[in-house]
Design a protein around this motif. Structure first.
Motif, PDB file in Angstrom:
ATOM      1  N   ASP A   1     -27.379 -76.511   8.317  1.00 35.72           N
ATOM      2  CA  ASP A   1     -27.691 -75.475   7.334  1.00 35.72           C
ATOM      3  C   ASP A   1     -26.645 -75.585   6.225  1.00 35.72           C
ATOM      4  OD1 ASP A   1     -27.782 -73.033   5.859  1.00 35.72           O
ATOM      5  OD2 ASP A   1     -28.788 -72.072   7.550  1.00 35.72           O
ATOM      6  N   PRO A   2     -27.080 -75.651   4.960  1.00 33.33           N
ATOM      7  CA  PRO A   2     -26.118 -75.760   3.860  1.00 33.33           C
ATOM      8  C   PRO A   2     -25.085 -74.640   3.857  1.00 33.33           C
ATOM      9  CG  PRO A   2     -28.336 -76.190   3.063  1.00 33.33           C
ATOM     10  CD  PRO A   2     -28.467 -75.692   4.473  1.00 33.33           C
ATOM     11  N   ALA A   3     -25.417 -73.495   4.479  1.00 27.72           N
ATOM     12  CA  ALA A   3     -24.478 -72.382   4.511  1.00 27.72           C
ATOM     13  C   ALA A   3     -23.323 -72.614   5.482  1.00 27.72           C
ATOM     14  CB  ALA A   3     -25.208 -71.092   4.876  1.00 27.72           C
ATOM     15  N   MET A   4     -23.453 -73.621   6.334  1.00 27.39           N
ATOM     16  CA  MET A   4     -22.387 -73.915   7.279  1.00 27.39           C
ATOM     17  C   MET A   4     -21.149 -74.431   6.557  1.00 27.39           C
ATOM     18  SD  MET A   4     -24.461 -75.871  10.353  1.00 27.39           S
ATOM     19  CE  MET A   4     -25.665 -74.993  11.346  1.00 27.39           C
ATOM     20  N   GLN A   5     -20.019 -73.894   6.902  1.00 29.56           N
ATOM     21  CA  GLN A   5     -18.761 -74.352   6.346  1.00 29.56           C
ATOM     22  C   GLN A   5     -18.156 -75.396   7.282  1.00 29.56           C
ATOM     23  OE1 GLN A   5     -17.628 -73.420   3.264  1.00 29.56           O
ATOM     24  NE2 GLN A   5     -19.636 -72.410   3.174  1.00 29.56           N
ATOM     25  N   LEU A   6     -18.882 -76.487   7.427  1.00 31.46           N
ATOM     26  CA  LEU A   6     -18.417 -77.550   8.312  1.00 31.46           C
ATOM     27  C   LEU A   6     -17.338 -78.361   7.620  1.00 31.46           C
ATOM     28  CD1 LEU A   6     -21.716 -78.978   9.834  1.00 31.46           C
ATOM     29  CD2 LEU A   6     -19.974 -77.662  11.018  1.00 31.46           C
ATOM     30  N   GLU A   7     -16.458 -78.877   8.393  1.00 31.64           N
ATOM     31  CA  GLU A   7     -15.456 -79.790   7.878  1.00 31.64           C
ATOM     32  C   GLU A   7     -15.551 -81.093   8.643  1.00 31.64           C
ATOM     33  OE1 GLU A   7     -11.586 -78.128   7.968  1.00 31.64           O
ATOM     34  OE2 GLU A   7     -12.006 -76.617   6.427  1.00 31.64           O
ATOM     35  N   GLY A   8     -15.417 -82.195   7.921  1.00 33.24           N
ATOM     36  CA  GLY A   8     -15.428 -83.500   8.560  1.00 33.24           C
ATOM     37  C   GLY A   8     -14.033 -83.853   9.006  1.00 33.24           C
TER      38      GLY A   8
END
Length: 317
Positions: free
Chosen positions: A247-254
């Motif tokens: 979901d684009p709203a996810m604040q994922l970090e690589g």
């Protein structure tokens, strides 16, 4: 036991058992005579005889409405193997489809029982977490039941289609999500802090799945081509954005920051675009090695690999 001999002995026997059980059940329901009477004893002997006849007939014939039998299908496969002609998993699926259709009533009862337990568990968990009222719990349970019924119909339609391939079946088993669409339903039931809490938890669950999937794929690719830090971040972004749960709203970090937008078209093209020429060569070499190994593994049981097999489509990649 080799696959073909096992199928020759097991498939007709399973058909016979299934037919015998169903036939016996229907026959018992029509029994006449008081319990323990000579009439009942004769009727039960007739049931046993009928069961034996059904098993034997199915074992020997396995006949289908089109005149073809399970034995005919097995003979065709054995003839192909002896002649050196390719036999694929789709050929075996085509052979077993009639059996799966025959067993559908039994499988349906098993599914309903399993789904009932799962629905009760999921409903109870959500009721506890969000303090659902009685009517809300009933509505949630009904939603789960309707979702399970829709999934079952979709699976039945898939297996009932003559065009369904082995790959279609495998992918369908991985695509099942009992809670798909739950967010929309819960938004109609919750409000205020409860709704905010539900959304936060659901987003966290999906983010964790995306993170784990992307990390696993990056690690596996790194084991093949040795990615540098920048490439790891880029590939992580590609794998994350192509996840079903993303979901684009996810604040994922690589690995080293926020995930980048996915370059290129599909996942494979995007991944290859990140690799250097020597890395692409290493990846292609490993892909060919894996394909050869898969072909050898299937070849040991007389099967051939589907022509569209690819390393990136491996569920474990």
């Amino acid at each position: 036991m080799p696959l073909v001999p096992a199928l020759k002995s097991a498939v007709p026997l399973v058909v016979g058992v299934a037919v015998g059980v169903m036939g016996a059940t229907l026959f018992r329901e029509s029994l006449t005579g008081a319990k323990g009477s000579p009439e009942e004893q004769v009727a039960r002997l007739e049931v046993d005889l009928k069961k034996a006849e059904n098993r034997l007939a199915a074992f020997e014939e396995g006949r289908r409405p089109n005149g073809r039998t399970v034995k005919d299908g097995l003979r065709d496969i054995v003839d192909d193997l002896r002649a050196g002609r390719p036999v694929t998993p789709d050929d075996l699926l085509k052979l077993t489809k009639p059996l799966m259709r025959d067993l559908e009533p039994l499988l349906e009862r098993m599914r309903v029982r399993e789904e009932k337990n799962r629905i009760e568990s999921m409903t109870g968990e959500l009721a506890r977490k969000y303090d659902l009222t009685g009517p809300q719990q009933e509505a949630l349970k009904k939603w789960f039941e309707q979702k399970a019924e829709a999934d079952a119909k979709a699976w039945s339609a898939l297996m009932g289609s003559d065009s369904t391939t082995f790959e279609d079946m495998i992918r369908a088993t991985h695509d099942v999500r009992p809670d798909e669409g739950l967010d929309g339903f819960m938004e109609s039931q919750l409000s205020g802090e409860k709704l905010a809490s539900f959304k936060t938890e659901r987003m966290g669950e999906r983010a964790e799945r995306v993170q784990q999937e992307a990390d696993r794929r990056v690690q596996r690719l790194d084991g093949i081509v040795k990615l540098d830090d920048q490439q790891r971040d880029q590939v992580f972004g590609i794998m994350a954005r192509n996840s079903r749960d993303y979901d684009p709203a996810m604040q994922l970090e690589g690995i080293g920051g926020e995930i980048a937008s996915t370059p290129g078209g599909n996942r494979q093209d995007a991944m290859l675009a990140v690799l250097r020429p020597e890395q692409r060569e290493a990846y292609e070499s490993e892909r060919q090695r894996q394909r050869q190994k898969a072909e050898e593994d299937l070849g040991q049981i007389g099967l051939s690999l589907p022509p569209n097999w690819d390393l990136l489509d491996d569920e474990d990649f």
